[in-house]
Scaffold this motif. Structure first.
Motif, PDB file in Angstrom:
ATOM      1  N   THR A  98       0.862  -1.061  -0.030  1.00 39.06           N
ATOM      2  CA  THR A  98      -0.009   0.077  -0.017  1.00 39.06           C
ATOM      3  C   THR A  98       0.849   1.255   0.086  1.00 39.06           C
ATOM      4  O   THR A  98       0.327   2.279  -0.410  1.00 39.06           O
ATOM      5  N   GLY A  99       2.268   1.113   0.345  1.00 39.37           N
ATOM      6  CA  GLY A  99       3.062   2.211   0.582  1.00 39.37           C
ATOM      7  C   GLY A  99       3.140   2.737   1.970  1.00 39.37           C
ATOM      8  O   GLY A  99       3.829   3.537   2.373  1.00 39.37           O
ATOM      9  N   ARG A 100       2.033   2.190   2.704  1.00 40.39           N
ATOM     10  CA  ARG A 100       2.086   2.545   4.099  1.00 40.39           C
ATOM     11  C   ARG A 100       3.055   1.717   5.210  1.00 40.39           C
ATOM     12  O   ARG A 100       3.235   0.421   4.771  1.00 40.39           O
ATOM     13  N   VAL A 101       3.829   2.157   6.005  1.00 41.43           N
ATOM     14  CA  VAL A 101       4.685   1.446   6.937  1.00 41.43           C
ATOM     15  C   VAL A 101       4.268   1.843   8.095  1.00 41.43           C
ATOM     16  O   VAL A 101       4.203   2.904   8.446  1.00 41.43           O
ATOM     17  N   GLU A 102       4.041   0.924   8.980  1.00 41.56           N
ATOM     18  CA  GLU A 102       3.417   1.225  10.426  1.00 41.56           C
ATOM     19  C   GLU A 102       4.277   0.524  11.245  1.00 41.56           C
ATOM     20  O   GLU A 102       4.391  -0.781  11.342  1.00 41.56           O
ATOM     21  N   ASP A 103       4.942   1.107  12.568  1.00 38.75           N
ATOM     22  CA  ASP A 103       5.738   0.283  13.248  1.00 38.75           C
ATOM     23  C   ASP A 103       6.898  -0.475  12.632  1.00 38.75           C
ATOM     24  O   ASP A 103       6.828  -1.689  12.920  1.00 38.75           O
ATOM     25  N   SER A 104       7.400   0.030  11.542  1.00 37.62           N
ATOM     26  CA  SER A 104       8.298  -0.552  10.777  1.00 37.62           C
ATOM     27  C   SER A 104       7.791  -1.914  10.006  1.00 37.62           C
ATOM     28  O   SER A 104       8.679  -2.481   9.576  1.00 37.62           O
ATOM     29  N   GLU A 105       6.622  -2.106   9.977  1.00 40.18           N
ATOM     30  CA  GLU A 105       5.874  -3.168   9.199  1.00 40.18           C
ATOM     31  C   GLU A 105       5.380  -2.612   7.808  1.00 40.18           C
ATOM     32  O   GLU A 105       4.556  -1.550   7.868  1.00 40.18           O
ATOM     33  N   VAL A 106       5.602  -3.428   6.750  1.00 44.23           N
ATOM     34  CA  VAL A 106       5.283  -2.867   5.579  1.00 44.23           C
ATOM     35  C   VAL A 106       3.686  -3.568   5.411  1.00 44.23           C
ATOM     36  O   VAL A 106       3.320  -4.756   5.810  1.00 44.23           O
ATOM     37  N   ILE A 107       2.644  -2.428   4.921  1.00 46.49           N
ATOM     38  CA  ILE A 107       1.006  -3.048   5.025  1.00 46.49           C
ATOM     39  C   ILE A 107       0.851  -3.238   3.414  1.00 46.49           C
ATOM     40  O   ILE A 107       1.137  -2.535   2.501  1.00 46.49           O
ATOM     41  N   GLY A 108       0.530  -4.448   3.272  1.00 47.89           N
ATOM     42  CA  GLY A 108       0.098  -4.821   2.224  1.00 47.89           C
ATOM     43  C   GLY A 108      -1.422  -5.331   1.861  1.00 47.89           C
ATOM     44  O   GLY A 108      -2.222  -5.144   3.057  1.00 47.89           O
ATOM     45  N   GLU A 109      -1.916  -5.195   0.686  1.00 46.66           N
ATOM     46  CA  GLU A 109      -3.250  -5.306   0.668  1.00 46.66           C
ATOM     47  C   GLU A 109      -3.702  -6.143  -0.753  1.00 46.66           C
ATOM     48  O   GLU A 109      -3.001  -6.344  -1.750  1.00 46.66           O
ATOM     49  N   ILE A 110      -4.980  -6.851  -0.600  1.00 40.89           N
ATOM     50  CA  ILE A 110      -5.413  -7.780  -1.880  1.00 40.89           C
ATOM     51  C   ILE A 110      -6.988  -7.425  -1.952  1.00 40.89           C
ATOM     52  O   ILE A 110      -7.683  -7.221  -0.877  1.00 40.89           O
ATOM     53  N   PHE A 111      -7.487  -7.110  -3.033  1.00 47.60           N
ATOM     54  CA  PHE A 111      -8.833  -6.817  -3.377  1.00 47.60           C
ATOM     55  C   PHE A 111      -9.359  -8.231  -3.811  1.00 47.60           C
ATOM     56  O   PHE A 111      -8.971  -8.992  -4.799  1.00 47.60           O
ATOM     57  N   LEU A 112     -10.452  -8.616  -3.060  1.00 44.65           N
ATOM     58  CA  LEU A 112     -11.301  -9.729  -3.330  1.00 44.65           C
ATOM     59  C   LEU A 112     -12.217  -9.506  -4.744  1.00 44.65           C
ATOM     60  O   LEU A 112     -12.791  -8.377  -4.809  1.00 44.65           O
ATOM     61  N   ASP A 113     -12.537 -10.748  -5.431  1.00 45.77           N
ATOM     62  CA  ASP A 113     -13.445 -10.404  -6.594  1.00 45.77           C
ATOM     63  C   ASP A 113     -14.993 -10.513  -6.184  1.00 45.77           C
ATOM     64  O   ASP A 113     -15.111 -11.013  -5.071  1.00 45.77           O
TER      65      ASP A 113
END
Ligand SMILES: CC(C)(COP(=O)(O)OP(=O)(O)OC[C@H]1O[C@@H](n2cnc3c(N)ncnc32)[C@H](O)[C@@H]1OP(=O)(O)O)[C@@H](O)C(=O)NCCC(=O)NCCS
Length: 159
Positions: A144-159
């Motif tokens: 997502t481009g967001r990093v929170e508490d040194s963790e990279v945040i990823g996302e997936i969109f569901l069909d």
């Protein structure tokens, strides 16, 4: 005479954690060098208790063997959309990594999210050597481009 296991008992499956499989669940362990990427199952189960309205902990069984653990957080009341439907923990036992169980668990999590009518699931990971980043990207998550508490945040969109 013991009955032969039904096909559903032989296939990998995510099951609820009960008194009967609690010990097997806490024995699920990642490699020692992976402990920085995920909490021990025992800690996750304690957090499942303190977040019992929102946590979705499951044991990954194959046959009668516990091969992994996963926990999601489903919290529609959470204001931050990145934490409303989140893969919180995923631990595949060190003896069973590389056999497709991690993929199976994530697909099961996404199926549960779809069942709840959700369209997006997030996950966060600690980046670096031996991190699960490429595992999640390979399954279709995007950063997502967001990093929170040194963790990279990823996302997936569901069909
Ligand atoms: C990351 C983890 C969940 C992967 O589970 P797994 O059962 O070993 O993975 P799978 O066998 O299902 O692999 C699925 C695919 O991802 C790839 N993959 C798995 N781990 C990977 C990694 N660390 N880096 C890159 N690719 C990886 C596999 O090669 C496979 O690719 P393919 O489909 O092209 O063959 C597991 O290694 C683990 O528990 N690690 C320690 C804890 C951790 O990091 N948890 C995640 C916290 S957010």
């Amino acid at each position: 005479m013991t009955e032969a296991p039904s096909p559903s008992q032989r296939a990998p499956r995510l099951v609820e954690i009960t008194d009967d499989n609690f010990d097997a669940a806490v024995r699920v362990q990642v490699r020692e060098d992976q402990n920085r990427f995920v909490a021990p199952v025992l800690r996750s189960l304690a957090q499942a208790y303190t977040n019992r309205d929102t946590a979705w902990p499951r044991l990954l069984m194959d046959g009668d063997e516990a091969v992994g653990f996963m926990m999601l957080q489903f919290d529609p009341e959470e204001e931050d959309p990145d934490f409303q439907a989140e893969i919180w923990r995923l631990n595949i036992d060190e003896k069973h990594q590389g056999k497709g169980y991690g993929r199976f668990a994530v697909e099961g999590a996404l199926a549960e999210a779809r069942r709840r009518g959700l369209s997006r699931v997030t996950v966060s990971w600690v980046p670096g050597e031996a991190s699960p980043e490429d595992f999640y990207l390979g399954l279709g998550f995007r950063k997502t481009g967001r990093v929170e508490d040194s963790e990279v945040i990823g996302e997936i969109f569901l069909d």
